[in-house]
Write a protein that holds these residues in place. Structure first.
Motif, PDB file in Angstrom:
ATOM      1  N   LEU A   1       0.832  -1.202   0.000  1.00 36.55           N
ATOM      2  CA  LEU A   1       0.000   0.000   0.000  1.00 36.55           C
ATOM      3  C   LEU A   1       0.863   1.247   0.000  1.00 36.55           C
ATOM      4  O   LEU A   1       1.958   1.273   0.568  1.00 36.55           O
ATOM      5  N   VAL A   2       0.372   2.282  -0.659  1.00 32.73           N
ATOM      6  CA  VAL A   2       1.100   3.549  -0.786  1.00 32.73           C
ATOM      7  C   VAL A   2       0.301   4.633  -0.075  1.00 32.73           C
ATOM      8  O   VAL A   2      -0.857   4.898  -0.420  1.00 32.73           O
ATOM      9  N   ASP A   3       0.899   5.269   0.920  1.00 40.41           N
ATOM     10  CA  ASP A   3       0.265   6.376   1.648  1.00 40.41           C
ATOM     11  C   ASP A   3      -1.107   5.983   2.188  1.00 40.41           C
ATOM     12  O   ASP A   3      -2.047   6.786   2.205  1.00 40.41           O
ATOM     13  N   VAL A   4      -1.253   4.742   2.627  1.00 42.86           N
ATOM     14  CA  VAL A   4      -2.478   4.250   3.246  1.00 42.86           C
ATOM     15  C   VAL A   4      -2.095   3.674   4.602  1.00 42.86           C
ATOM     16  O   VAL A   4      -1.246   2.790   4.685  1.00 42.86           O
ATOM     17  N   ASP A   5      -2.712   4.165   5.665  1.00 47.61           N
ATOM     18  CA  ASP A   5      -2.313   3.819   7.033  1.00 47.61           C
ATOM     19  C   ASP A   5      -3.109   2.618   7.530  1.00 47.61           C
ATOM     20  O   ASP A   5      -4.147   2.762   8.183  1.00 47.61           O
ATOM     21  N   LEU A   6      -2.625   1.433   7.217  1.00 51.67           N
ATOM     22  CA  LEU A   6      -3.273   0.210   7.674  1.00 51.67           C
ATOM     23  C   LEU A   6      -3.247   0.094   9.193  1.00 51.67           C
ATOM     24  O   LEU A   6      -4.233  -0.335   9.811  1.00 51.67           O
ATOM     25  N   GLN A   7      -2.152   0.486   9.804  1.00 47.89           N
ATOM     26  CA  GLN A   7      -2.041   0.330  11.252  1.00 47.89           C
ATOM     27  C   GLN A   7      -3.088   1.159  11.981  1.00 47.89           C
ATOM     28  O   GLN A   7      -3.655   0.706  12.987  1.00 47.89           O
ATOM     29  N   ARG A   8      -3.379   2.349  11.481  1.00 45.72           N
ATOM     30  CA  ARG A   8      -4.427   3.162  12.105  1.00 45.72           C
ATOM     31  C   ARG A   8      -5.763   2.423  12.083  1.00 45.72           C
ATOM     32  O   ARG A   8      -6.483   2.393  13.088  1.00 45.72           O
TER      33      ARG A   8
END
Length: 495
Positions: free
Chosen positions: A428-435
């Motif tokens: 993923l690019v500039d996508v905050d999965l951890q959030r």
């Protein structure tokens, strides 16, 4: 050519991007397939599609050789808020789903829980190459819940349609309300915006047709409606008849599931020019009826695909396409063999279901002039399916068949939405999965605490409670009538 830091650094820099040398499934009106084809993206649009394209000197080049370039996939019905409980209902029946969400526990979801589920669902969709999702958001008990749902979607770089719904009240109550109207005015975007708004509600078949007020409000506001139709024991031919008699069967309605309906109902849907949204994994497992594409095809009703909910099933359209093609062919075999004959020609082909999962979704949402195919001038919602480490991605001989029967979400190499790279080289690019994971973790802690550990555990495989029998498990009204199996409703939980 391999992945390089220079390629990564060039993404989303404002420079043009070209996907070079892949098998291109344009999904245009001629179903053009290009071997060793190129797709050039400039700003938010597809600039050109062809072979050996001349591109600007500063273009970022992605090696698509050995892969398939296709339009972003489109899911026309997903309950995104329920993704916070991924897999929890794997052994449910549809009745248990109704009892859990509609009657017992759906009401305890807070706005932040809706936000968490939507956030994770949005990330999941992008990762799987699903660039447009209809969020069938029927957990919006208040406008604060709706704001949370919309905030989560606008925080993600995908294309979304928020279908406003509320299973805790009748649609004739909340659709015309001033608060909901004000929310819609704030949030509805123009056709090219990444967030749009629809209404999501169902017609139970009550002869008084209380849903009329909701349809009238939708028409007044110029909003499309998406409705669960042909759900065994819940919404049936009476629902279709009422909509028809009152003049609300128009092309602006999407019929979700559309299983277990009569010939007359299918004829009415066909005559209206509307689309169906088929969720094959759902229909196979939950019991809305046999996945209906065999009937929809025979009645000339156009099809789009959807995943329904990750509380039960997978959240990607590779599975949807595979399950749909298999179920349709299975029905043909069963019907033909029952007549003592053999199927020697498959009427439904792989390219059909790929079209349903891309351009079919765009047409169902009235977005066909923007997305759904790879054509110059359209928005650059583009997916590259390529995985050099997977033996299942070589050789690619029948590209449509490969998408349907061979590829998986793990093979999604690159994803662009509106010209922006949201995934590249399987990351993923500039996508905050951890959030998203952190928010869902807090929601799960809250739900377990609120329900209690015993209820939480038994909810995964619940015993049926003390019960009354009603004809319609949706319980928008107390009306008893119509046909079909009766829903099992706990007496203590009735609305």
């Amino acid at each position: 050519m391999t992945d390089t830091p220079a390629t990564r650094d060039g993404l989303n820099s404002g420079r043009p991007t070209v996907l070079r040398g892949g098998t291109v499934l344009t999904m245009d009106r001629s179903d053009t397939v290009l071997e060793r084809g190129d797709v050039l993206i400039v700003d938010d649009r597809i600039e050109a599609v062809g072979t050996d394209l001349e591109v600007p000197d500063d273009a970022v080049e992605i090696d698509a050789s050995g892969g398939i370039v296709m339009p972003g996939m489109i899911d026309t019905h997903r309950h995104m808020w329920q993704t916070a409980m991924r897999g929890y209902g794997a052994d449910w029946t549809l009745t248990q789903y109704f009892v859990f969400y509609y009657l017992n526990w759906g009401k305890i979801f807070r706005p932040e829980d809706i936000h968490a589920g939507n956030l994770l669902a949005a990330v999941e969709a992008l990762d799987a190459g699903v660039t447009t999702v209809v969020d069938w958001s029927h957990g919006l008990q208040t406008v604060d819940h709706a704001e949370a749902a919309a905030d989560a979607l606008t925080a993600m770089p995908g294309r979304y349609v928020l279908a406003y719904g509320n299973i805790q009240a009748g649609p004739w109550e909340w659709v015309p309300s001033a608060d909901v109207r004000a929310f819609i005015d704030r949030r509805r975007g123009g056709k090219e915006d990444l967030l749009q708004v629809q209404l999501a509600f169902d017609v139970t078949g009550d002869p008084a047709f209380p849903e009329k007020a909701a349809f009238e409000a939708a028409r007044e506001q110029g909003l499309r409606v998406t409705t669960h139709a042909g759900v065994w024991g819940a919404t049936n031919d009476n629902s279709i008849q009422l909509m028809c008699d009152h003049g609300f069967m128009t092309p602006d309605v999407t019929y979700v599931h559309a299983a277990s309906l009569s010939h007359d109902s299918y004829q009415r849907i066909a005559a209206s020019g509307a689309f169906a949204s088929v969720s094959t994994e759902s229909e196979q497992s939950a019991g809305q009826g046999y996945p209906p594409t065999y009937a929809l095809r025979r009645h000339g009703i156009p099809v789009s695909l959807s995943m329904d909910t990750s509380v039960w099933w997978s959240g990607d359209l590779f599975n949807a396409m595979r399950a749909t093609l298999s179920a349709d062919r299975s029905r043909d075999h069963l019907d033909t063999q029952a007549d003592g004959d053999t199927v020697v020609y498959n009427a439904l082909r792989a390219d059909d279901v790929v079209r349903w999962g891309t351009r079919g979704g765009a047409q169902a949402l009235d977005l066909d002039d923007l997305v759904g195919s790879l054509e110059p001038g359209k928005k650059a919602d583009v997916v590259l399916v390529k995985n050099d480490r997977s033996p299942a991605m070589y050789p690619i001989l029948h590209p449509y068949g490969h998408v349907v029967f061979q590829a998986t979400r793990a093979d999604v190499h690159s994803v662009f939405v509106n010209g922006r790279a949201v995934k590249y080289a399987h990351e993923l690019v500039d996508v905050d999965l951890q959030r998203a994971k952190d928010e869902v973790g807090r929601t799960i802690d809250y739900l377990r605490s609120e329900m209690g550990e015993q209820e939480w555990r038994s909810g995964m495989s619940p015993d049926l409670p003390e019960q009354q029998l009603f004809d319609n498990p949706y319980q928008y009204t107390d009306w008893e009538g119509g046909r079909g199996a009766k829903g099992v409703i706990p007496s203590a939980g009735r609305a």
